[in-house]
Each structure stands twice: as structure tokens, then as C-alpha cells.
Design an enzyme around this catalytic site. Structure first.
Site, short mmCIF file in Angstrom:
data_model
loop_
_atom_site.label_atom_id
_atom_site.label_comp_id
_atom_site.label_asym_id
_atom_site.label_seq_id
_atom_site.Cartn_x
_atom_site.Cartn_y
_atom_site.Cartn_z
CB SER A 154 -0.87 0.09 1.17
OG SER A 154 -1.92 -1.02 0.99
CB THR A 192 -3.46 4.46 1.86
OG1 THR A 192 -3.26 3.30 1.58
CG2 THR A 192 -4.08 5.34 0.62
CD GLU A 213 -6.54 3.58 2.85
OE1 GLU A 213 -5.77 2.88 2.54
OE2 GLU A 213 -6.17 3.96 3.95
CG ASP A 271 -5.08 -4.25 2.58
OD1 ASP A 271 -4.67 -4.88 1.80
OD2 ASP A 271 -4.62 -3.81 3.96
CG HIS A 289 -3.65 -8.48 4.83
ND1 HIS A 289 -2.93 -8.77 4.08
CD2 HIS A 289 -3.74 -6.88 4.46
CE1 HIS A 289 -2.12 -7.78 3.55
NE2 HIS A 289 -2.84 -6.65 3.70
CG ASP A 303 -3.69 -0.06 -2.32
OD1 ASP A 303 -4.61 -0.76 -2.50
OD2 ASP A 303 -3.44 0.22 -1.05
CG HIS A 304 -2.31 -3.70 -3.12
ND1 HIS A 304 -3.40 -4.65 -2.07
CD2 HIS A 304 -1.97 -2.68 -2.32
CE1 HIS A 304 -3.39 -3.91 -0.86
NE2 HIS A 304 -2.33 -2.95 -0.90
ZN LIG Z 1 -2.56 -4.80 2.60
#
Ligand SMILES: [Zn+2]
Ligand SMILES: [Zn+2]
Lengths: 466, 466
Positions: A64, A118, A256, A261, A265, A303-304
């Protein structure tokens, strides 16, 4: 150079949200609403313009920090970098240039600690993302540039409290809340009640930190304790709009969806779904703002991807049927993270019985009554495994995902191109497939910023001070 | 109604190609070419316009038959349906209406059997995709509509040969090649040499079937034996262009990268990569054609994703690093499918030694010299497992994917929204997120087709005949 007109930029980052995340959430939501095939679309679906290619300078898979630096500075850098280039030299960010060159109001709204990768990459410069103590200081204005942020909403109060205070995450005894008040006139709010009392006339600079660490997952949150992402964003928009109302200059707001995210995880489908739903609400609110304030562009991207989520998983040995099952997901009451904390606490309190695990954690928490002996034994044996609590949470998530036939391939990130969404003024210029760095460059062009000048100021002042 | 102008439609289907497939292939390709970060983009990357939402009427995860029917008829139907609606009533297709109402030339170029689900759904009507014997007959013209296809290139000769011929897949002794010549004047070509001799003046209708079953994977193919997808497409374009040159009407060509999907089913990253590369070459050739023939639109999308491919897979117990490794992939010489056939043959010939498995299959075929005893034992024990050869092929694929840290979650399909690409005349109208059925509707509008009339003809004639 044409004279800049008054414009607002709302840059939204759905951290860890891949193409499959959108499909998964939409299909689950449609099923839950009992909607016929193809009748429901999400706000994001209405504003899809393309994709962003995410790899960093150091890896085919970004983190990130490098991902956010691509948006903030328009450069590829190494995983872990907070607005510094591959040689660890600070790079000027769009937020900083918007403030310094364009005199715009600037804000950040997140669900993580405000010092997390971020938001950090828009408002601080440091060679490693984990140095959040220093990031907190820079964000307040202890930086070669002085203060560049006007409003911050999110979690992470622990980074601003002296290590003599309970729950602090600082290594030192600085009371940043007090210091920032004294040095830069920051107003700090920390409760739901204080949040509710804020109106559009709220005084800037304003620091609203409504959780000591990350804010609660939407699935776990009691709305009387913490505001949601859409509530914080709507309030931020009204404050930033009002404060820039009599100015020639607009505002830059970074929002954000930080914890999509984190759910990824932990491979937790329902924590992810509720974060996505909250993000969609936020998108909807921002689109409404833009309809009323047309000199504004919304850019939303990730971001991903996180978790290697796939909407289809083979759980039997033979050839699979083409289907997945939303039903088991609908019984989940809490995030795997919160349930694993409950279990850890039970272990600590020596109330960790098999009944508690089976009835409270698995039964009430996950809504599962059909766990096998083998599944239970695996969970039970975690106590002796000496692995982190995350691995227990992952096992809980897997019980649910397996029954829904939802796939995951990693506790980390993946490289898949992420969706790019845009709405409002000149949104059409973002159509197509881009490098993540192109999104930073777009904001530079859109606001006629000068990041090189910021970089120079960061370096010159550093030189002066040393 | 405005008078239709001369237009060509090239509808390309990348079967089983998801968002992660594009990222995976691009990143591997860049690594292999030794290119710096973000310097390589594929032809598809240049023409991304949006995404297609793929679920069928019967499942959250579609199969290729329902997926292709969405493009061909513009309707959602059940998995397995070949251009019939959920009540199993035939639905008129864009190819049929292009032929019958617009007098356009029509063609299909694929790498599967030409009777496989995707081409079938444009040119036949039947309640179940596996009834390929009947599909072959309809495609030639034995249909209420008569002949609607002018050109077919691909594999699947076995469906057109009498069951008295070696390698036939027919249940009956019909020699469709001869019958079609007699009844509809179909010219049939079956060799590379005959393919090479075809020029733009080739006589239509033309049936070019260059493999008995599916055509070879690009990774396995000897170019002197079978033409590639781009070669077939370029030839089809020149023939269709020439044959419609002196007409007021253009052509409709459907092109399928059929075996991206099949590589996905076997979770074989390198078979998939080479199919994708061939598809990109085909896109490039079609884009060049459009630059010279601007009244043409290219639409390229997938029916669904296959395999649950993710570009990032955790292979160790602890928290993963954010990376994957292209290097092990670069040593692979053949598809897992071909290597598993070699092993099956060795078993049959009783030459199935551990040396052969280790040196020829794993060593030469996959380029691996580091397989563990456990991995070898698993492969070895397949002989006694009584499972299909696919499961052996999957194990071979997994040896490679594991080392590259590439993830897969199923041997079947997944629900993720797939990328939508378009180029040429009015391509901008396809920007955004669509249901797969909207793509069929777009073609209807673009060519001013009348699918309802085709449906009526299909039903009226059926009634007449019964
Ligand atoms: Zn992450
Ligand atoms: Zn398939």
C-alpha cells in the site's frame, strides 16, 4: 499557462479491492435482496472507466505504501516507501502541491490509523511505512513544508498520545495532541458525540480520531461509538466546501476504504463485504455532492488486490459445478478478527472451553452449526501452535469461505490490475488502462500542480536544517 | 428506420480469460523480455473500455454455452444452453440475423472443435452443449433457417466424419463433409497445406477444420501442422472482405481464443500464457485490419473466468512476501495436457518408469529438477487412483504454479466480471460496466438486426416440420 479555475478533487482509494471483490459483493448483495439476475448494480458499477496496473519498482506485487506513493507523487517506488523515491529521496505529493501552490483546502478521511501507509504517502515522507510515530508528527506540520493538511478523520489516536498514556503506540512521551494545538492550532475530536457536533463551520485544522487504533470494521461497529466512512466523508465534504467557499481555490480530499484490505489479509468474506458496502455508500454520497458541485472530479481506484479472492472455489475432489453459495455468509455476525480476539481473551481468562468455542465463537459469531470434528480440532490446537492470532482468524474465515465456495490464495496481496472509476468534471479523460502512476499525473495536470517544486522545497529545507 | 450502412463486426471471445489472466501474461512477458517496470503493454491494454458481468440465469457462475448465448441472442439463459432461452425455446442470433436480414457474409474462427459451446451458440439451437453431432449438422445448414454461416475455421473434424471412419466422434454414420458438399456446396479443407493455398478469392461456403478434435495449444503446436489463431483470423478477414467487396453489406466474424479456458481448467499457467499471447497477436492483426477498414468494430470480451487464477499465492506457512516468480515458468516446454497424455501412453505401453516420469515428463517437459520425494510420490500414485487424466495434468500444473507462486482455486469457472475491449467504429459506445447480454444488444443495434424475427422463423418452421 492557463490560469487555474476553481476545482475540487476527491481521490478515493479502496485498499485491497480487486475486480473479484466488486463481483463478489454485488452477487452476495443481490442474493440477499432477493433480486432477479442482473437487476442490481452498485454505485461503482455506474462509473467504471478502466483499470490501473499496480506493480511497484521493487516487486511484481505492490504494497500500500508504494501504491499510494504512485497516486501521490506519480512515481513507481519500492514496497514500504512513504512518498520517497527508490533512492529514498522525498517526492512532493499532490496534496502538498494543492496546498502550497494552489492554496486549496486539504483533507484525508480513512478507516485505518491516519498514520497508515495510504494517508501517510499523501502527507509525509519517510523510508519505511512502519515509522508511524514520525509520520504522525509530519502530518501535523512538523515537516520542512510546515502544515499541509487541514482535516484528518480516521483512527490511530494511539500515535498521537504520550507513551505515558494507556494505549499509546509512541516510543516517546510526546503528547502530539497538545503540541499540535499549541504549535499549529489543531483542534482534536475523539468521540462520536464530538463528531456529531461538528458542522460545516467547524474550525480548521481539524483532527478527528475516533479510535485508538484502526476504526472498527463496519460488520462489528456500533454506530453510537464510531462514525462510518460515508458519515465522515459527508461531514468532511461539507466542512471543506464551506471553508473554501469564499476562496478562488477548491479542495483536495483523499478518502480511503482502508479496511477492505485488512479483511482481505484475514481472508474474511463478510468483513470485506460490509467494508465494500460502506465504500459504495460513500461513493454514492460523493456522486451526489458532485451533482451539486460540478467542478469536482471523483477518482476511485485500489492500490492493489488483497487475499487473492476468487468467486468460485473447488471444495470437492471431482470436477466442480459452476456455482457458489451466498447462504452460509448470511449467518455471519462478526469479523473473524473480533471473534479471534474474543477467543484470545478467553484463553487469557482461562474460560477457553470447547463449549465457548463451539457455541459462542463458531455458533453465534459465524452462524455455523455443522463444523466437523477435524475442523474443531484444528481450531482447538491453535492454542499450542505458537502462531499469531491472525492464523486463528484465518481458520475462522476459512470455515465460512469453504462453505460458500469462495476462494483465497494468500494472506498477502496479488498483482491483478484493479478497477478504475471516475465521475464528474473531466472524468472521461481517465478511460482506459493506466499505470497507477498515471493517476497521480492526471491530478497534477488537472490541478496544474508542480510536484518538482515541492520536492525541491523538501530537499532544500532538509539541507538547511542539517 | 435509418437505412443501414455497410459495416463489419468482429466479435472476439477470449474464453476463460479473467482480469488476472491479462495481468499475469503481461507481467510474465515483461519479465521474459527483460523490460523495465511499466514499459510493456499488450494490444488489449490499449483498447480497454470496461467490463462485462457474466452470471447466467441458472447460476452465479456461467458456463460457456450460456455465456455465448448472452452475446449471440442478448438473453440470460441456463448453463449448457446453446442459443435457447430458459424454456429451451430457440432464440435468433446476431450471426443469423446478420445473414438473413442484412445479407452479410458470416464467419467463425476458433481453436476448439467448431461445434464447441461458443461457436455453437452463434450458429445452432439446442438444449444441451454436448450434443455436438447435431450442432455440426445445424452449422452446415441443416436447420429451419438453412445455411447461415459462410466460413468456419477451427478444429473438430471428428464431428463431421462417419462413425465408420477412424477418430470419428459421431454416433451415426453420416459423412457430413460429403453431404454438406452435395447439399450446400461447402468446400472443406483439412491440412496446413490446403490452408496455405487459400487466398482471398477462396470460394464460400468454406469449412476449414485443421484438427480432428481441438486444435493444439500454441505452446505445443508445430506451425507446419496447424495454423495459429492469428493466421486463421487474418485469412478469414481477407476472404470475407473480398467476398463482400462488391456488396452493399459487410461481414460478421466471430473469433474465439477457445483454449485459454481449457488451460484454465487444467490450471496450466504456461499453456494459458501462450494462448493469451496468440490472442494478443490476433487482436493486433484485427486492429490493423480496422485501421485500413474503418467501418468495422472489434469487440473483445470473455464469457467468464476459468480456474480462479490469482497472481500471488502463499506457499509458506508464515506471512507471505508480496511477490511472485516468473522464472520457473520460463522452463516449461509443453502443456500439462500433452505431458499427461505422454504419461498415459507410457502406462499403456508399460514404459512408465520413474526415470521416464522424472527425466522426460518433469525434467524436459516442465523444466523442473527440484521435485521433492512427496511430490513425486503423489504423481506416481495417480496410476492407482482411478481418477481421470485431467487430475494428473492438474498435479503437473501445480508443480509449476507453486514454484512461481501463482494461485488457482478451481478446475471450473469463477464469477468475476471480465474485461471488455473495443476498437474501431463506435467503440466508445461500449464504455462502462455491462451485463454480457448488453453486448448482444449492442450488436443488434449496431447492425439494425431483428432477432425476434429470426426466433419466429425458427419456431414457425419447426412447427411446420413437426
Ligand atoms: Zn494490505
Ligand atoms: Zn470452460
Amino acid at each position: 499557462m492557463a490560469k487555474p479555475v476553481k476545482r475540487n478533487v476527491i481521490m478515493m482509494v479502496s485498499d485491497g479491492f480487486g475486480p473479484a471483490s466488486e463481483t463478489f459483493a454485488r452477487q452476495y448483495h443481490s442474493w440477499k435482496e432477493g433480486s432477479p439476475v442482473n437487476s442490481i448494480v452498485f454505485p461503482l458499477d455506474k462509473i467504471l472507466v478502466g483499470q490501473s496496473r499496480t506493480q511497484s519498482s521493487s516487486s511484481l506485487i505492490t504494497d500500500s505504501a508504494a501504491g499510494a506513493t504512485a497516486f501521490a507523487c506519480g512515481i513507481k517506488t519500492f514496497n514500504g516507501a512513504i512518498a520517497v523515491n527508490p533512492d529514498k529521496i522525498p517526492c512532493g505529493t499532490v496534496l502538498e502541491s494543492a496546498k502550497i501552490h494552489r492554496h486549496m483546502k486539504t483533507g484525508m478521511v480513512v478507516k485505518s490509523r491516519i498514520t497508515h501507509a495510504t494517508p501517510a504517502a499523501f502527507s509525509a515522507h519517510i523510508g519505511w511505512r512502519d515509522w508511524e510515530n514520525a509520520i504522525a508528527e509530519q502530518q501535523l506540520g512538523y515537516s520542512p513544508l510546515g502544515r499541509t493538511v487541514d482535516l484528518m478523520f480516521g483512527g490511530g489516536l494511539c500515535q498521537f498520545k504520550s507513551n505515558k498514556t494507556e494505549g499509546s503506540c509512541r516510543q516517546d512521551d510526546k503528547d502530539l495532541v497538545q503540541q499540535a494545538k499549541f504549535d499549529f492550532d489543531w483542534d482534536t475530536k475523539t468521540t462520536r458525540k464530538e463528531f456529531d457536533q461538528l458542522d460545516e463551520n467547524a474550525k480548521l485544522p481539524l483532527l478527528g480520531l475516533f479510535a485508538n487504533q484502526h476504526m472498527n470494521y463496519a460488520i462489528d461497529n456500533d454506530p453510537s461509538i464510531e462514525p462510518s466512512l460515508d458519515e465522515m466523508t459527508e461531514k468532511a465534504l461539507s466542512i471543506l466546501k464551506k471553508s473554501s467557499q469564499n476562496s478562488k481555490h477548491g479542495f483536495f480530499l483523499m478518502v480511503e476504504g482502508s479496511r477492505i484490505d485488512m479483511a482481505g489479509h484475514i481472508n474474511d468474506p463478510m468483513a470485506m463485504y460490509h467494508e465494500i458496502l460502506e465504500y459504495q455508500q460513500t461513493i454514492k454520497a460523493v456522486m451526489k455532492f458532485i451533482d451539486q458541485n460540478p467542478d469536482t472530479i471523483l477518482i476511485s481506484t485500489s492500490d492493489h488486490e488483497t487475499g487473492g479472492l476468487t468467486v468460485g472455489r473447488q471444495v470437492t475432489k471431482g470436477y466442480p459445478r459452476y456455482e457458489w453459495d451466498p447462504e452460509p455468509l448470511s449467518r455471519v455476525k462478526n469479523s473473524s478478527e473480533v471473534l479471534s480476539w474474543m477467543w484470545a481473551k478467553a484463553i487469557q481468562d482461562e474460560t477457553d472451553t470447547k463449549e465457548y468455542l463451539l457455541d459462542t465463537i463458531i455458533g453465534q459469531g459465524l452462524g455455523l452449526t455443522d463444523v466437523s470434528k477435524l475442523e474443531l480440532a484444528r481450531l482447538w490446537s491453535w492454542k499450542n501452535s505458537r502462531t499469531d492470532i491472525e492464523f486463528f482468524a484465518i481458520m475462522l474465515s476459512d470455515l465460512v469461505s469453504r462453505r460458500a465456495q469462495i476462494g483465497w490464495t494468500t494472506m498477502g496481496h496479488t498483482a491483478v490490475d484493479v478497477n478504475l472509476y471516475a465521475y464528474g468534471h473531466q472524468a472521461e479523460l481517465l478511460r482506459g488502462s493506466y499505470e497507477n502512476t498515471d493517476i497521480g499525473s492526471f491530478i497534477v495536470d488537472y490541478l496544474k500542480l508542480d510536484l518538482d517544486d515541492i520536492t525541491k522545497r523538501l530537499l532544500d529545507l532538509k539541507a538547511l536544517r542539517s
